[in-house]
Design a protein around this motif. Structure first.
Motif, mmCIF file in Angstrom:
data_model
loop_
_atom_site.group_PDB
_atom_site.id
_atom_site.type_symbol
_atom_site.label_atom_id
_atom_site.label_comp_id
_atom_site.label_asym_id
_atom_site.label_seq_id
_atom_site.Cartn_x
_atom_site.Cartn_y
_atom_site.Cartn_z
ATOM 1 N N MET A 116 -1.019 -5.433 -22.185
ATOM 2 C CA MET A 116 -0.653 -4.509 -21.132
ATOM 3 C C MET A 116 0.853 -4.347 -21.106
ATOM 4 O O MET A 116 1.574 -5.338 -21.190
ATOM 5 C CB MET A 116 -1.123 -5.080 -19.817
ATOM 6 C CG MET A 116 -1.742 -4.072 -18.917
ATOM 7 S SD MET A 116 -2.808 -4.929 -17.793
ATOM 8 C CE MET A 116 -1.935 -6.440 -17.535
ATOM 9 N N THR A 145 3.811 -1.111 -16.497
ATOM 10 C CA THR A 145 2.803 -0.166 -16.018
ATOM 11 C C THR A 145 2.642 -0.196 -14.504
ATOM 12 O O THR A 145 2.676 0.836 -13.845
ATOM 13 C CB THR A 145 1.431 -0.484 -16.652
ATOM 14 O OG1 THR A 145 1.624 -0.621 -18.047
ATOM 15 C CG2 THR A 145 0.450 0.613 -16.378
ATOM 16 N N GLY A 146 2.458 -1.413 -13.970
ATOM 17 C CA GLY A 146 2.211 -1.550 -12.542
ATOM 18 C C GLY A 146 3.344 -0.976 -11.720
ATOM 19 O O GLY A 146 3.133 -0.252 -10.739
ATOM 20 N N ALA A 147 4.574 -1.279 -12.140
ATOM 21 C CA ALA A 147 5.742 -0.790 -11.407
ATOM 22 C C ALA A 147 5.809 0.732 -11.462
ATOM 23 O O ALA A 147 6.174 1.385 -10.476
ATOM 24 C CB ALA A 147 7.012 -1.397 -11.989
ATOM 25 N N LEU A 202 -1.372 -3.508 -9.397
ATOM 26 C CA LEU A 202 -1.647 -2.212 -10.024
ATOM 27 C C LEU A 202 -1.776 -2.343 -11.542
ATOM 28 O O LEU A 202 -2.587 -1.656 -12.149
ATOM 29 C CB LEU A 202 -0.544 -1.215 -9.669
ATOM 30 C CG LEU A 202 -0.545 -0.762 -8.211
ATOM 31 C CD1 LEU A 202 0.705 0.043 -7.892
ATOM 32 C CD2 LEU A 202 -1.788 0.057 -7.903
ATOM 33 N N SER A 203 -1.003 -3.228 -12.145
ATOM 34 C CA SER A 203 -1.116 -3.343 -13.603
ATOM 35 C C SER A 203 -2.432 -4.016 -13.985
ATOM 36 O O SER A 203 -2.967 -3.792 -15.046
ATOM 37 C CB SER A 203 0.069 -4.109 -14.193
ATOM 38 O OG SER A 203 -0.022 -5.460 -13.856
ATOM 39 N N ARG A 204 -2.981 -4.827 -13.082
ATOM 40 C CA ARG A 204 -4.292 -5.414 -13.355
ATOM 41 C C ARG A 204 -5.379 -4.354 -13.331
ATOM 42 O O ARG A 204 -6.324 -4.395 -14.087
ATOM 43 C CB ARG A 204 -4.626 -6.475 -12.310
ATOM 44 C CG ARG A 204 -3.919 -7.783 -12.569
ATOM 45 C CD ARG A 204 -4.394 -8.807 -11.568
ATOM 46 N NE ARG A 204 -3.474 -9.948 -11.577
ATOM 47 C CZ ARG A 204 -3.462 -10.888 -10.653
ATOM 48 N NH1 ARG A 204 -4.313 -10.819 -9.646
ATOM 49 N NH2 ARG A 204 -2.614 -11.884 -10.722
ATOM 50 N N TRP A 253 3.191 2.268 -9.150
ATOM 51 C CA TRP A 253 3.682 2.108 -7.770
ATOM 52 C C TRP A 253 4.763 3.137 -7.473
ATOM 53 O O TRP A 253 4.759 3.791 -6.440
ATOM 54 C CB TRP A 253 4.185 0.679 -7.582
ATOM 55 C CG TRP A 253 4.726 0.339 -6.219
ATOM 56 C CD1 TRP A 253 5.934 -0.222 -5.952
ATOM 57 C CD2 TRP A 253 4.073 0.507 -4.962
ATOM 58 N NE1 TRP A 253 6.086 -0.406 -4.602
ATOM 59 C CE2 TRP A 253 4.954 0.034 -3.955
ATOM 60 C CE3 TRP A 253 2.830 1.008 -4.571
ATOM 61 C CZ2 TRP A 253 4.634 0.049 -2.606
ATOM 62 C CZ3 TRP A 253 2.516 1.023 -3.212
ATOM 63 C CH2 TRP A 253 3.400 0.547 -2.258
ATOM 64 N N ASN A 267 -9.079 -6.541 -17.195
ATOM 65 C CA ASN A 267 -8.567 -6.523 -18.568
ATOM 66 C C ASN A 267 -7.415 -7.501 -18.698
ATOM 67 O O ASN A 267 -6.380 -7.221 -19.252
ATOM 68 C CB ASN A 267 -8.152 -5.112 -18.985
ATOM 69 C CG ASN A 267 -7.210 -4.488 -17.973
ATOM 70 O OD1 ASN A 267 -6.877 -5.132 -16.983
ATOM 71 N ND2 ASN A 267 -6.773 -3.288 -18.239
ATOM 72 N N MET A 282 2.780 -5.300 -5.584
ATOM 73 C CA MET A 282 2.167 -4.030 -5.990
ATOM 74 C C MET A 282 2.177 -3.845 -7.511
ATOM 75 O O MET A 282 1.146 -3.516 -8.093
ATOM 76 C CB MET A 282 2.835 -2.843 -5.281
ATOM 77 C CG MET A 282 2.540 -2.745 -3.795
ATOM 78 S SD MET A 282 0.823 -3.080 -3.347
ATOM 79 C CE MET A 282 0.026 -1.593 -3.899
ATOM 80 N N PRO A 283 3.309 -4.066 -8.199
ATOM 81 C CA PRO A 283 3.285 -3.931 -9.658
ATOM 82 C C PRO A 283 2.252 -4.850 -10.316
ATOM 83 O O PRO A 283 1.568 -4.446 -11.251
ATOM 84 C CB PRO A 283 4.704 -4.316 -10.077
ATOM 85 C CG PRO A 283 5.533 -3.980 -8.906
ATOM 86 C CD PRO A 283 4.680 -4.284 -7.710
ATOM 87 N N LEU A 339 -7.323 3.529 -9.628
ATOM 88 C CA LEU A 339 -7.112 2.377 -8.752
ATOM 89 C C LEU A 339 -8.397 1.919 -8.083
ATOM 90 O O LEU A 339 -8.619 0.733 -7.908
ATOM 91 C CB LEU A 339 -6.083 2.728 -7.671
ATOM 92 C CG LEU A 339 -4.705 3.053 -8.215
ATOM 93 C CD1 LEU A 339 -3.769 3.408 -7.080
ATOM 94 C CD2 LEU A 339 -4.159 1.866 -8.989
#
Lengths: 491, 61
Positions: free
Chosen positions: B25, B29-31, A234-236, B34, B20, A230-231, B13
């Motif tokens: 980045m 961010t992703g964590a 989601l960061s993509r 989430w 990108n 997921m991280p 989302l």
């Protein structure tokens, strides 16, 4: 802290590089004493730390480093040293505090995976307890923790902060994943050792690095799904969203802490799942059948070491090539404070598990003596090398069944090995000589016998006598192995 | 987490399909996204927690 009052000669030995990343303060080390300057930016953290009842409980059980503020007179004496005063000004100092000295500093790249797991659990336990008081830890990194014997101790008192009660987010969660959970997952799924991870990546493993290697199918299962997949995805997708780091608050403080606790619990589950369970090793069976001794021969070796421990009562012992830690345990039970090293992280993990369970003063570390930990970090000054930390710190150094590995596998000259032993120990060394006729020696030499023709017991003794007196010698019956108790001669 | 945040995140989302990969980045961010999503979900269960607890007690008893 029951150390003596501060006196003047803290001199030039003050590296101020230990904690430059945090503007809240600075750490100063003078010999065996550790001080911290609380800067203007750290005032609130110190207030949160010093008034927390949870922190007092952790201090009492040894989970947080013992800490006391210096009184004005002692602080004035300390600041008379120019290096201290300079550091004090640099962080707009408000207060000087002194910490308990941790016997032997160690870093995540020297820990067994089990130890990183325990350090992570301590971080979460503290967060849980601090939340009862509306506080938390600003960051979540293994560099905030060291080991006293086998027990993890939290060091970074200025990491404490008072939380906004309605804020449900744990900003340090990604750091917790990077530096605790993901290195353990990389170890577990890919066999990447913590030294490989942390010596090259101070800040741990990124989710997308692991995702690329493991692939999406394996990442569907927990904890990889939540910590890696997921991280990464989601960061993509996420554009550069600055709003993400703005404070998100909830209407209700109770609800916010309910959500926050769920985050800590989730992290705990991930950490437990990532931690190693029942691992196999090349050397783990050494004490149960794969070694070169019969039980009576092993008992003889044990008696030799135990007699030396009993008559010389060394306070600090270094066990090189500790394997399952049999001799470390022997020394610890005789009251010594032991550092046990081995390059195999499986056996180090087992020694740690046992020492932890029995409350023994043993710090097991993954260190390969032939390639010991280098100094690391910014300008190579953030953490000193293993040999710098170890030199002259031990009353007794054990080198059992290890010299032939250095001689044969690593091709280190015998004189160099003896010199190193004399640098590590300030008094005694117990060393085992394994002659070229020994079967393990032959296995290691792989037919290159000609290389070791000159390696006789007499040559070995001569090499030792350059720096040591031989106090005792014993031939292990029915083997090609001899034990020596050596005492360092004054230089 | 306000409802508007969840909506903004949902838009990011679902519509943010521009790749990108080369842009800088922040790795956290992703964590964090989430965690924010989970927070919204868990926050929603907050008002039902007594019901959950009651069920738990009922089962264990």
């Amino acid at each position: 802290v029951s150390s003596p009052p501060l006196i003047t000669p803290i001199g030039d030995t003050f590296p101020t590089q230990a904690s430059f990343r945090d503007p809240a303060g600075a750490v100063l080390i003078a010999g065996d004493r550790v001080f911290r300057i609380v800067g203007a930016a750290g005032r609130d953290s110190w207030a949160a730390f010093s008034t927390s009842r949870g922190i007092r409980e952790f201090e009492a059980t040894g989970k947080v480093i013992a800490t006391r503020p210096l009184d004005d007179a002692a602080a004035a004496v300390a600041r008379a040293t120019p290096a201290v005063d300079e550091a004090y000004r640099a962080v707009d100092g408000q207060l000087l505090i002194e910490h308990e000295h941790i016997g032997f500093p160690s870093y995540p790249y020297e820990w067994a995976p089990e130890m990183l797991g325990a350090a992570g659990m301590l971080t979460l336990e503290m967060n849980h307890r601090l939340l009862d008081e509306g506080c938390g830890l600003k960051d979540a990194t293994p560099y905030n923790i060291m080991f006293r014997g086998a027990a993890p101790v939290f060091l970074d008192v200025l990491s404490c902060e008072r939380r906004v009660p309605t804020d449900p987010l744990w900003l340090a969660e990604a750091q917790f994943q990077r530096t605790f959970v993901l290195p353990l997952l990389a170890h577990r799924h890919l066999g990447i050792g913590l030294h490989q991870t942390f010596l090259t990546h101070r800040d741990g493993v990124e989710p997308d690095e692991l995702y690329r290697v493991l692939g999406w199918r394996r990442c569907l299962r927990p904890p990889l799904f939540g910590c890696v997949m997921m991280p990464t995805l989601l960061s993509r997708k996420a554009a550069a969203t600055t709003t993400l780091y703005e404070r998100h608050t909830m209407s209700n403080a109770e609800k916010a802490s309910f959500v926050l606790r769920a985050s800590y619990e989730r992290a705990g589950r991930a950490l437990r799942r990532a931690s190693p369970q029942g691992r196999a090793s090349q050397w783990a069976g050494y004490m149960h059948g794969t070694n070169n001794y019969r039980p009576d021969q092993f008992a003889q070796k044990e008696q030799f070491v135990d007699a030396a421990l009993a008559s010389h009562t060394p306070r600090r012992v270094l066990d090189i090539g500790c394997n399952t830690g049999h001799f470390s345990l022997l020394a610890a039970r005789r009251g010594a404070s032991v550092v046990a090293i081995d390059y195999d992280d499986v056996v180090v993990g087992q020694v740690w598990t046992r020492a932890q369970a029995e409350g023994l003063d043993i710090l097991p570390l993954v260190v390969d003596l032939s390639r010991p930990t280098p100094p690391t970090g910014w300008r190579n000054r953030e953490a000193s090398s293993f040999l710098d930390r170890a030199a002259g710190r031990f009353d007794l150094v054990l080198m059992l069944a290890v010299v032939h590995h250095l001689l044969v596998t690593e091709r280190v000259p015998l004189d160099d090995i003896v010199t190193l032993a004399s640098e590590l120990s300030r008094n005694l060394v117990i060393v085992e000589f394994v002659s070229p006729e020994d079967s393990m020696f032959k296995t290691l030499a792989r037919g290159r016998d000609a290389l070791y023709q000159g390696l006789t017991r007499e040559a070995f003794e001569l090499a030792c006598q350059r720096r040591f007196d031989i106090l005792r010698t014993e031939h292990t019956d029915g083997t090609h192995r001899w034990l020596y108790l050596l005492q360092r001669r004054a230089a | 987490v306000r409802h508007s945040d969840v909506v903004v995140l949902a838009i990011i989302l679902t519509l943010g399909t521009v790749s990108n990969a080369e842009a800088y980045m922040d790795p956290g961010t992703g964590a964090l996204i989430w965690q924010t999503l989970l927070a919204a979900g868990i926050g929603a269960t907050f008002y039902f927690r007594r019901v959950f607890r009651w069920f738990k007690r009922d089962n264990s008893g």
